[in-house]
Design a protein around this motif. Structure first.
Motif, PDB file in Angstrom:
ATOM      1  N   ARG A 228       0.839  -1.210   0.000  1.00 30.00           N
ATOM      2  CA  ARG A 228       0.000   0.000   0.000  1.00 30.00           C
ATOM      3  C   ARG A 228       0.873   1.259   0.000  1.00 30.00           C
ATOM      4  N   PHE A 229       1.900   1.275   0.831  1.00 23.82           N
ATOM      5  CA  PHE A 229       2.799   2.420   0.942  1.00 23.82           C
ATOM      6  C   PHE A 229       3.463   2.746  -0.398  1.00 23.82           C
TER       7      PHE A 229
ATOM      8  N   TRP B  22       0.929   6.546  -4.215  1.00 24.46           N
ATOM      9  CA  TRP B  22       1.085   7.677  -5.141  1.00 24.46           C
ATOM     10  C   TRP B  22       0.497   7.361  -6.513  1.00 24.46           C
ATOM     11  N   VAL B  23       0.543   6.086  -6.918  1.00 25.35           N
ATOM     12  CA  VAL B  23       0.001   5.684  -8.216  1.00 25.35           C
ATOM     13  C   VAL B  23      -1.522   5.758  -8.196  1.00 25.35           C
ATOM     14  N   VAL B  24      -2.100   5.260  -7.125  1.00 19.62           N
ATOM     15  CA  VAL B  24      -3.561   5.319  -6.987  1.00 19.62           C
ATOM     16  C   VAL B  24      -4.021   6.773  -7.050  1.00 19.62           C
ATOM     17  N   ASP B  25      -3.322   7.665  -6.347  1.00 19.30           N
ATOM     18  CA  ASP B  25      -3.672   9.092  -6.382  1.00 19.30           C
ATOM     19  C   ASP B  25      -3.531   9.653  -7.793  1.00 19.30           C
ATOM     20  N   ALA B  26      -2.468   9.283  -8.498  1.00 18.85           N
ATOM     21  CA  ALA B  26      -2.264   9.769  -9.869  1.00 18.85           C
ATOM     22  C   ALA B  26      -3.389   9.303 -10.785  1.00 18.85           C
ATOM     23  N   LEU B  27      -3.800   8.054 -10.667  1.00 22.82           N
ATOM     24  CA  LEU B  27      -4.885   7.536 -11.505  1.00 22.82           C
ATOM     25  C   LEU B  27      -6.205   8.230 -11.185  1.00 22.82           C
ATOM     26  N   ARG B  28      -6.453   8.489  -9.914  1.00 21.61           N
ATOM     27  CA  ARG B  28      -7.686   9.193  -9.532  1.00 21.61           C
ATOM     28  C   ARG B  28      -7.712  10.597 -10.123  1.00 21.61           C
ATOM     29  N   GLU B  29      -6.553  11.281 -10.130  1.00 19.31           N
ATOM     30  CA  GLU B  29      -6.480  12.606 -10.739  1.00 19.31           C
ATOM     31  C   GLU B  29      -6.798  12.566 -12.234  1.00 19.31           C
ATOM     32  N   LEU B  30      -6.580  11.410 -12.860  1.00 25.44           N
ATOM     33  CA  LEU B  30      -6.890  11.250 -14.285  1.00 25.44           C
ATOM     34  C   LEU B  30      -8.339  10.809 -14.521  1.00 25.44           C
ATOM     35  N   GLY B  31      -9.111  10.709 -13.443  1.00 27.85           N
ATOM     36  CA  GLY B  31     -10.519  10.346 -13.576  1.00 27.85           C
ATOM     37  C   GLY B  31     -10.799   8.860 -13.504  1.00 27.85           C
ATOM     38  N   ILE B  32      -9.810   8.071 -13.135  1.00 28.65           N
ATOM     39  CA  ILE B  32      -9.989   6.627 -12.990  1.00 28.65           C
ATOM     40  C   ILE B  32     -10.252   6.330 -11.521  1.00 28.65           C
TER      41      ILE B  32
ATOM     42  N   ILE C 141      -3.620  -3.030  -7.858  1.00 27.34           N
ATOM     43  CA  ILE C 141      -4.272  -1.747  -8.097  1.00 27.34           C
ATOM     44  C   ILE C 141      -5.487  -2.096  -8.933  1.00 27.34           C
ATOM     45  N   SER C 142      -6.663  -1.670  -8.482  1.00 26.48           N
ATOM     46  CA  SER C 142      -7.897  -2.116  -9.109  1.00 26.48           C
ATOM     47  C   SER C 142      -8.840  -0.961  -9.358  1.00 26.48           C
ATOM     48  N   SER C 143      -9.935  -1.265 -10.043  1.00 29.44           N
ATOM     49  CA  SER C 143     -11.021  -0.318 -10.295  1.00 29.44           C
ATOM     50  C   SER C 143     -12.308  -1.124 -10.426  1.00 29.44           C
ATOM     51  N   ALA C 144     -13.417  -0.431 -10.574  1.00 25.02           N
ATOM     52  CA  ALA C 144     -14.684  -1.134 -10.738  1.00 25.02           C
ATOM     53  C   ALA C 144     -14.665  -2.009 -11.990  1.00 25.02           C
ATOM     54  N   ALA C 145     -13.874  -1.635 -12.989  1.00 24.16           N
ATOM     55  CA  ALA C 145     -13.791  -2.410 -14.224  1.00 24.16           C
ATOM     56  C   ALA C 145     -12.950  -3.669 -14.064  1.00 24.16           C
ATOM     57  N   GLY C 146     -12.066  -3.701 -13.053  1.00 23.16           N
ATOM     58  CA  GLY C 146     -11.221  -4.872 -12.825  1.00 23.16           C
ATOM     59  C   GLY C 146      -9.806  -4.479 -12.434  1.00 23.16           C
ATOM     60  N   LYS C 147      -8.944  -5.465 -12.424  1.00 22.53           N
ATOM     61  CA  LYS C 147      -7.552  -5.270 -12.018  1.00 22.53           C
ATOM     62  C   LYS C 147      -6.796  -4.457 -13.067  1.00 22.53           C
ATOM     63  N   ILE C 148      -6.101  -3.419 -12.595  1.00 22.34           N
ATOM     64  CA  ILE C 148      -5.268  -2.585 -13.455  1.00 22.34           C
ATOM     65  C   ILE C 148      -3.825  -3.062 -13.405  1.00 22.34           C
TER      66      ILE C 148
ATOM     67  N   HIS D 151       1.983  11.970 -16.387  1.00 31.95           N
ATOM     68  CA  HIS D 151       1.241  12.383 -15.190  1.00 31.95           C
ATOM     69  C   HIS D 151       1.770  11.655 -13.948  1.00 31.95           C
ATOM     70  N   MET D 152       2.077  10.378 -14.093  1.00 29.72           N
ATOM     71  CA  MET D 152       2.608   9.622 -12.964  1.00 29.72           C
ATOM     72  C   MET D 152       3.968  10.164 -12.517  1.00 29.72           C
ATOM     73  N   VAL D 153       4.806  10.505 -13.468  1.00 28.43           N
ATOM     74  CA  VAL D 153       6.117  11.076 -13.138  1.00 28.43           C
ATOM     75  C   VAL D 153       5.926  12.387 -12.369  1.00 28.43           C
ATOM     76  N   GLN D 154       4.994  13.220 -12.819  1.00 30.01           N
ATOM     77  CA  GLN D 154       4.740  14.493 -12.125  1.00 30.01           C
ATOM     78  C   GLN D 154       4.195  14.253 -10.716  1.00 30.01           C
ATOM     79  N   GLN D 155       3.309  13.276 -10.553  1.00 32.69           N
ATOM     80  CA  GLN D 155       2.775  12.941  -9.233  1.00 32.69           C
ATOM     81  C   GLN D 155       3.906  12.497  -8.306  1.00 32.69           C
TER      82      GLN D 155
END
Length: 170
Positions: A29-30, A34-44, A54-61, A128-132
């Protein structure tokens, strides 16, 4: 399952002292928060799914792996951007037990590549991930020197490009 241009993958190497006192589960988790936060900022609508996904309602990312050796932790994560699902099903041997604990009947139902969840090109997601990461932890630009490149080429030639490595089936 990693295909060129079909995955986003990275490794973090940190001193073990940085994560002293954390459980094995807390480490995943630790290192991927930062990746989860970056993906959320992208609307995922992404989240961390124990133990290492790392997952979403659509499935495993994506998923992560770790190793601890020599006073350090190596954390490696791979996320699916685009995927040839029929090839994945042909190459990977996903057991019924692994699928049943996820509540799905087929591995292709379990995977949700980012390309299916956003219209963004792979390079935009990586940028975006690099910037996050830069905002959260700082980041110094660096480049490999010719000796490092030569050493990597030698390792690839002598080990990672051999049929014994590329065609190994456990």
């Amino acid at each position: 399952f990693i295909e060129p241009e079909g995955a986003i993958t990275w490794s973090l190497y940190a001193p073990e002292s940085m994560v002293a006192g954390m459980t094995f589960a807390e480490l995943y988790r630790f290192f991927d928060a930062w990746v989860v936060d970056a993906l959320r900022e992208l609307g995922i609508d992404a989240w961390y799914a124990p133990l290492n996904d790392i997952s979403s309602a659509a499935g495993k990312i994506g998923g992560a792996a770790q190793a601890r050796r020599g006073g350090a932790v190596l954390h490696h994560t791979t996320m699916a951007y685009d995927m040839n699902l029929p090839l994945m099903l042909e190459v990977l041997r996903t057991g019924k037990e692994k699928l049943s604990d996820k509540g799905v009947t087929s591995a292709d139902k379990r995977v949700a590549p980012l390309r299916l969840q956003t219209n963004l090109p792979r390079e935009a997601i990586i940028g975006h991930m690099v910037q996050q990461f830069r905002r959260r932890f700082g980041l110094d630009e660096d480049a490999l020197d010719p000796d490092e490149i030569a050493e990597a080429d030698e390792r690839a030639r002598e080990r990672f490009s051999t049929p014994a490595w590329t065609h190994y089936l456990p």
